[in-house]
Design a protein around this motif. Structure first.
Motif, PDB file in Angstrom:
ATOM      1  N   GLY A 188       0.876  -1.132  -0.045  1.00  0.00           N
ATOM      2  CA  GLY A 188      -0.125  -0.019  -0.026  1.00  0.00           C
ATOM      3  C   GLY A 188       0.891   1.193  -0.130  1.00  0.00           C
ATOM      4  O   GLY A 188       1.900   1.340   0.551  1.00  0.00           O
ATOM      5  N   CYS A 189       0.062   2.276  -0.554  1.00  0.00           N
ATOM      6  CA  CYS A 189       0.820   3.534  -0.510  1.00  0.00           C
ATOM      7  C   CYS A 189       0.030   4.703  -0.092  1.00  0.00           C
ATOM      8  O   CYS A 189      -1.221   4.579  -0.257  1.00  0.00           O
ATOM      9  CB  CYS A 189       1.311   4.014  -2.139  1.00  0.00           C
ATOM     10  N   ALA A 190       0.649   5.657   0.549  1.00  0.00           N
ATOM     11  CA  ALA A 190      -0.078   6.551   1.107  1.00  0.00           C
ATOM     12  C   ALA A 190      -0.110   7.775  -0.004  1.00  0.00           C
ATOM     13  O   ALA A 190       0.862   8.084  -0.674  1.00  0.00           O
ATOM     14  CB  ALA A 190       0.421   7.045   2.450  1.00  0.00           C
ATOM     15  N   VAL A 191      -1.220   8.601  -0.011  1.00  0.00           N
ATOM     16  CA  VAL A 191      -1.336   9.559  -0.605  1.00  0.00           C
ATOM     17  C   VAL A 191      -1.663  10.906   0.253  1.00  0.00           C
ATOM     18  O   VAL A 191      -2.395  10.967   0.851  1.00  0.00           O
ATOM     19  CB  VAL A 191      -2.409   9.907  -1.809  1.00  0.00           C
ATOM     20  N   SER A 192      -0.732  11.864   0.382  1.00  0.00           N
ATOM     21  CA  SER A 192      -0.719  13.050   1.216  1.00  0.00           C
ATOM     22  C   SER A 192      -1.050  14.127   0.552  1.00  0.00           C
ATOM     23  O   SER A 192      -0.357  14.788  -0.363  1.00  0.00           O
ATOM     24  CB  SER A 192       0.642  13.213   2.279  1.00  0.00           C
ATOM     25  N   TYR A 193      -2.073  14.885   1.224  1.00  0.00           N
ATOM     26  CA  TYR A 193      -2.913  16.090   0.443  1.00  0.00           C
ATOM     27  C   TYR A 193      -2.456  17.373   1.678  1.00  0.00           C
ATOM     28  O   TYR A 193      -2.671  17.188   2.807  1.00  0.00           O
ATOM     29  CB  TYR A 193      -4.212  16.088   0.490  1.00  0.00           C
TER      30      TYR A 193
END
Length: 334
Positions: free
Chosen positions: A133-138
């Motif tokens: 899994g990868c995180a997408v940080s806004y």
């Protein structure tokens, strides 16, 4: 990069419909605030392509998004229960009344820069567990000046965390323009100092954003660590419903950016590629408007939570002081 071939016809139509629903729901949300249903609201108008394009690149089975208070279109694109999401804006429940684990969309975070260290921590957990899994940080251009963001990016670079940092550079950190708070004029350029690639992309082109974030996710998933994507866009609305852009923005600037509006651009790309006709756009308008109105009505009619919730989730083991406060509250509402 309008009409990028990375978007097949069906995908391009789907993303357009999501962007349109977000635009219409955003309009309804502003109206709800003006009517007193929402105490406050932060508009995403003008940033639909940056949000929908980035969310579309995610794998909802294993990735996780970490939003600020403005990522309504990301939630929509990921299939979040939107009435539950909007509950946070109505102040029914902090973070929203939806299941973050099922939606792969973390609770709304109103701390400037706050979601970024959370994303890095989650991504490191995935790496240590041997998962993909990868995180997408806004975060926004203003948040890029926060210490939390610097520390999180540095840690991600050192540890090779599988995270994609998505900066929506909407040109204004509330009332402060880029040139007064971003040294060097680019957020993406800072990536080199953290040992990761950085790219600036046209944030009003949904295909361009999708492609950039997809490539960053592929890089993270292959074990090559984090990336920074700076989506250059514009906050067409005030910072929030309590803001007045006439006090600090030039109307000529607003008109110039209005010509880059992501919705007409996405429509023009669909038409130019022969992927949609007038009948499609007419149907999309009707169906997306109906969905926005359904969400509006659902969140407006949602019951308020019981007042006892003020005390139910403070401590695992309630303190004597909390128990005293609850007794006082019960006496006052009796």
């Amino acid at each position: 990069m309008d009409g990028d071939p990375a978007l097949p016809a069906e995908s391009a139509r789907r993303l357009y419909r999501t962007m349109l629903t977000a635009r219409l729901l955003d309009t309804e949300a502003v109206a709800l605030q003006r009517q007193g249903v929402f105490p406050a609201y932060v508009s995403l108008r003008g940033q639909e392509a940056a949000q929908v394009g980035s969310a579309a690149a995610m794998d909802a089975r294993r990735d996780f998004a970490f939003p600020t208070y403005r990522e309504m279109a990301v939630a929509l694109a990921l299939g979040v229960d939107m009435a539950g999401y909007m509950a946070s804006h109505r102040a029914l429940w902090h973070g929203g009344l939806y299941d973050p684990m099922a939606a792969r969309f973390a609770p709304v975070n109103a701390v400037v820069g706050g979601p970024v260290p959370h994303a890095v921590g989650w991504a490191l957990g995935e790496k240590l567990a041997g998962r993909s899994g990868c995180a997408v940080s806004y975060f926004g251009d203003g948040a890029s000046s926060e210490g939390d963001v610097h520390e999180a990016m540095n840690l991600a670079g050192v540890m090779g965390a599988p995270v994609v940092f998505v900066c929506q550079n909407n040109q204004w950190a509330l009332s402060v323009p880029n040139e007064r708070q971003i040294a060097g004029g680019s957020v993406a350029a800072r990536a080199a100092g953290y040992g990761m690639p950085g790219v600036a992309v046209d944030g009003d082109d949904v295909a361009a954003v999708y492609t950039a974030v997809r490539e960053a996710l592929e890089r993270a998933r292959s074990g090559d660590g984090p990336s920074l994507v700076e989506a250059l866009t514009y906050r067409a609305a005030p910072h929030s419903t309590s803001d007045d852009t006439s006090r600090y923005r030039d109307p000529d600037e607003e008109r110039a950016w209005a010509e880059r509006d992501p919705l007409p651009r996405a429509r023009a790309a669909l038409e130019a590629a022969g992927h949609a006709d007038a009948a499609f756009f007419e149907q999309a308008e009707a169906e997306c408007r109906a969905e926005a109105e359904r969400i509006r009505d659902t969140v407006s009619a949602a019951p308020e939570p019981p007042g006892s919730d003020l005390f139910a989730h403070v401590y695992r083991e309630p303190t004597e002081e909390l128990a005293r406060q609850r007794r006082v509250w019960q006496e006052e509402v009796a």
